[in-house]
Scaffold this motif. Structure first.
Motif, PDB file in Angstrom:
ATOM      1  N   ALA A 167     -10.267   4.505   4.250  1.00 32.11           N
ATOM      2  CA  ALA A 167      -9.248   3.516   4.601  1.00 32.11           C
ATOM      3  C   ALA A 167      -9.389   3.072   6.055  1.00 32.11           C
ATOM      4  N   ARG A 168      -9.689   4.007   6.926  1.00 28.19           N
ATOM      5  CA  ARG A 168      -9.857   3.665   8.341  1.00 28.19           C
ATOM      6  C   ARG A 168     -11.060   2.741   8.538  1.00 28.19           C
ATOM      7  N   ALA A 169     -12.152   3.005   7.801  1.00 29.17           N
ATOM      8  CA  ALA A 169     -13.336   2.149   7.886  1.00 29.17           C
ATOM      9  C   ALA A 169     -13.020   0.754   7.363  1.00 29.17           C
ATOM     10  N   TRP A 170     -12.235   0.675   6.282  1.00 35.53           N
ATOM     11  CA  TRP A 170     -11.848  -0.629   5.747  1.00 35.53           C
ATOM     12  C   TRP A 170     -11.007  -1.397   6.773  1.00 35.53           C
ATOM     13  N   LEU A 171     -10.070  -0.707   7.409  1.00 33.52           N
ATOM     14  CA  LEU A 171      -9.217  -1.373   8.393  1.00 33.52           C
ATOM     15  C   LEU A 171     -10.048  -1.870   9.578  1.00 33.52           C
ATOM     16  N   ASP A 172     -10.962  -1.057  10.066  1.00 41.18           N
ATOM     17  CA  ASP A 172     -11.805  -1.472  11.188  1.00 41.18           C
ATOM     18  C   ASP A 172     -12.588  -2.738  10.831  1.00 41.18           C
ATOM     19  N   GLN A 173     -13.145  -2.763   9.624  1.00 39.67           N
ATOM     20  CA  GLN A 173     -13.908  -3.941   9.203  1.00 39.67           C
ATOM     21  C   GLN A 173     -12.997  -5.159   9.065  1.00 39.67           C
ATOM     22  N   ALA A 174     -11.819  -4.963   8.479  1.00 35.46           N
ATOM     23  CA  ALA A 174     -10.888  -6.088   8.306  1.00 35.46           C
ATOM     24  C   ALA A 174     -10.469  -6.674   9.649  1.00 35.46           C
ATOM     25  N   ARG A 206      -8.018  -9.903   2.909  1.00 35.87           N
ATOM     26  CA  ARG A 206      -7.748  -8.506   3.277  1.00 35.87           C
ATOM     27  C   ARG A 206      -6.255  -8.187   3.199  1.00 35.87           C
ATOM     28  N   LEU A 207      -5.417  -9.187   3.428  1.00 34.94           N
ATOM     29  CA  LEU A 207      -3.972  -8.957   3.306  1.00 34.94           C
ATOM     30  C   LEU A 207      -3.617  -8.516   1.888  1.00 34.94           C
ATOM     31  N   ALA A 208      -4.269  -9.149   0.922  1.00 37.77           N
ATOM     32  CA  ALA A 208      -3.995  -8.799  -0.474  1.00 37.77           C
ATOM     33  C   ALA A 208      -4.509  -7.409  -0.818  1.00 37.77           C
ATOM     34  N   GLU A 209      -5.561  -6.953  -0.129  1.00 31.15           N
ATOM     35  CA  GLU A 209      -6.166  -5.662  -0.430  1.00 31.15           C
ATOM     36  C   GLU A 209      -5.470  -4.485   0.250  1.00 31.15           C
ATOM     37  N   ALA A 210      -4.658  -4.763   1.247  1.00 36.32           N
ATOM     38  CA  ALA A 210      -4.164  -3.701   2.137  1.00 36.32           C
ATOM     39  C   ALA A 210      -3.443  -2.585   1.393  1.00 36.32           C
ATOM     40  N   GLY A 211      -2.633  -2.935   0.420  1.00 35.06           N
ATOM     41  CA  GLY A 211      -1.897  -1.911  -0.307  1.00 35.06           C
ATOM     42  C   GLY A 211      -2.822  -0.973  -1.053  1.00 35.06           C
ATOM     43  N   ARG A 212      -3.857  -1.521  -1.681  1.00 37.06           N
ATOM     44  CA  ARG A 212      -4.808  -0.698  -2.442  1.00 37.06           C
ATOM     45  C   ARG A 212      -5.685   0.127  -1.507  1.00 37.06           C
ATOM     46  N   ARG A 213      -6.073  -0.453  -0.383  1.00 41.79           N
ATOM     47  CA  ARG A 213      -6.998   0.220   0.524  1.00 41.79           C
ATOM     48  C   ARG A 213      -6.329   1.267   1.419  1.00 41.79           C
ATOM     49  N   CYS A 214      -5.127   0.954   1.868  1.00 44.13           N
ATOM     50  CA  CYS A 214      -4.454   1.833   2.840  1.00 44.13           C
ATOM     51  C   CYS A 214      -3.280   2.593   2.257  1.00 44.13           C
ATOM     52  N   GLY A 215      -2.881   2.230   1.043  1.00 43.87           N
ATOM     53  CA  GLY A 215      -1.720   2.863   0.434  1.00 43.87           C
ATOM     54  C   GLY A 215      -0.442   2.138   0.791  1.00 43.87           C
ATOM     55  N   PRO A 216       0.563   2.187  -0.068  1.00 42.93           N
ATOM     56  CA  PRO A 216       1.792   1.419   0.156  1.00 42.93           C
ATOM     57  C   PRO A 216       2.539   1.807   1.422  1.00 42.93           C
ATOM     58  N   HIS A 258       1.322   2.539   4.326  1.00 43.58           N
ATOM     59  CA  HIS A 258       0.686   1.995   5.523  1.00 43.58           C
ATOM     60  C   HIS A 258       0.340   0.512   5.409  1.00 43.58           C
ATOM     61  N   ALA A 259       0.626  -0.095   4.262  1.00 42.04           N
ATOM     62  CA  ALA A 259       0.176  -1.463   4.028  1.00 42.04           C
ATOM     63  C   ALA A 259       0.818  -2.463   4.984  1.00 42.04           C
ATOM     64  N   ASP A 260       2.113  -2.317   5.250  1.00 47.39           N
ATOM     65  CA  ASP A 260       2.776  -3.257   6.167  1.00 47.39           C
ATOM     66  C   ASP A 260       2.084  -3.258   7.530  1.00 47.39           C
ATOM     67  N   ALA A 261       1.830  -2.066   8.056  1.00 47.45           N
ATOM     68  CA  ALA A 261       1.202  -1.964   9.371  1.00 47.45           C
ATOM     69  C   ALA A 261      -0.198  -2.560   9.358  1.00 47.45           C
ATOM     70  N   ALA A 262      -0.971  -2.283   8.305  1.00 47.26           N
ATOM     71  CA  ALA A 262      -2.327  -2.830   8.219  1.00 47.26           C
ATOM     72  C   ALA A 262      -2.296  -4.354   8.189  1.00 47.26           C
ATOM     73  N   ARG A 263      -1.393  -4.915   7.423  1.00 48.47           N
ATOM     74  CA  ARG A 263      -1.310  -6.379   7.342  1.00 48.47           C
ATOM     75  C   ARG A 263      -0.889  -6.987   8.680  1.00 48.47           C
ATOM     76  N   VAL A 264       0.052  -6.364   9.350  1.00 48.41           N
ATOM     77  CA  VAL A 264       0.475  -6.871  10.662  1.00 48.41           C
ATOM     78  C   VAL A 264      -0.701  -6.856  11.633  1.00 48.41           C
ATOM     79  N   LEU A 265      -1.504  -5.806  11.609  1.00 47.97           N
ATOM     80  CA  LEU A 265      -2.658  -5.724  12.497  1.00 47.97           C
ATOM     81  C   LEU A 265      -3.693  -6.796  12.171  1.00 47.97           C
ATOM     82  N   VAL A 266      -3.907  -7.070  10.896  1.00 49.04           N
ATOM     83  CA  VAL A 266      -4.849  -8.135  10.512  1.00 49.04           C
ATOM     84  C   VAL A 266      -4.339  -9.494  11.005  1.00 49.04           C
ATOM     85  N   LEU A 267      -3.073  -9.765  10.815  1.00 43.91           N
ATOM     86  CA  LEU A 267      -2.501 -11.031  11.292  1.00 43.91           C
ATOM     87  C   LEU A 267      -2.628 -11.150  12.806  1.00 43.91           C
ATOM     88  N   HIS A 268      -2.412 -10.043  13.505  1.00 43.28           N
ATOM     89  CA  HIS A 268      -2.509 -10.070  14.960  1.00 43.28           C
ATOM     90  C   HIS A 268      -3.954 -10.288  15.402  1.00 43.28           C
TER      91      HIS A 268
END
Length: 224
Positions: free
Chosen positions: A29-36, A56-66, A68-78
């Protein structure tokens, strides 16, 4: 995701949010987030009908788990430096989870009131998680008094805890109009034989005027 203080992603600076998330995610999950985040930073804004980072926003829940998904999506948007137009498109086309992430991202990405229509739309929803996300720091800064009072009433009506309303104590303090609206709402509930939410009493107490200061002998403020 919430940090150790119970804050939502809207309240945590992106750098701190990324560090906290990286510490909690597993290796894949960490590797996926770094790439995203790298993809979003390399291709910010909009490119074509849909950007890679939007997928990647659509994938966040599956990749990072529900959790952590909000935080992952916020980081991608930022990382994508999403502006108001981009956030509006993502919000209008997204799922409820993606809309919530947009709302959490607003205080990190939009300095002025331009994105208020997104907050207003969310406050019309029946999804309590969306309502709670709408009332983060961005709404605390930019919603006018009339809209904010009605948002507080909606929280009471739908069961959203007022603790989730950013800066509610400061904004409610000595607000006589909010006190009137709360009293009317409480009277309506009592007349209908329905319970009055506990949070209503908490907010109502905050609306009481500050006690007069002591030590003045006349209206001109001279000390006694």
């Amino acid at each position: 995701m919430q940090d150790t203080q119970g804050a939502t992603p809207a309240h945590v600076p992106p750098a701190a949010l990324r560090a906290a998330l990286a510490a909690e995610l597993g290796g894949a999950a960490r590797a996926w987030l770094d790439q995203a985040l790298e993809e979003a930073a390399a291709h910010p804004g909009s490119h074509g009908p849909i950007s890679v980072w939007e997928l990647r926003l659509a994938e966040a829940g599956r990749r990072c788990g529900p959790v952590h998904a909000d935080a992952a999506r916020v980081l991608v948007l930022h990382a994508a430096q999403a502006d108001t137009d981009t956030l509006t498109r993502v919000y209008s086309q997204g799922t409820a989870d993606e809309r919530r992430a947009v709302l959490h991202a607003l205080p990190h990405l939009v300095p002025g009131p331009d994105a208020l229509p997104l907050v207003e739309d969310a406050l019309r929803a029946n999804d309590t998680r969306l309502v709670a996300a709408a009332l983060g720091p961005y709404a605390a800064r930019h919603l006018d008094a009339h809209q904010w009072r009605h948002a507080v009433l909606k929280c009471l009506f739908t069961g959203v805890p007022v603790d989730q309303v950013a800066d509610f104590a400061r904004r409610a303090r000595a607000d006589a109009e909010l006190a009137r609206m709360l009293a009317d709402y409480a009277a309506e509930r009592a007349a209908a034989g329905r319970p009055v939410p506990e949070d209503l009493h908490r907010v109502l107490a905050l609306t009481e005027p500050a006690p007069p200061s002591h030590g003045t002998a006349d209206p001109h403020g001279k000390e006694s």
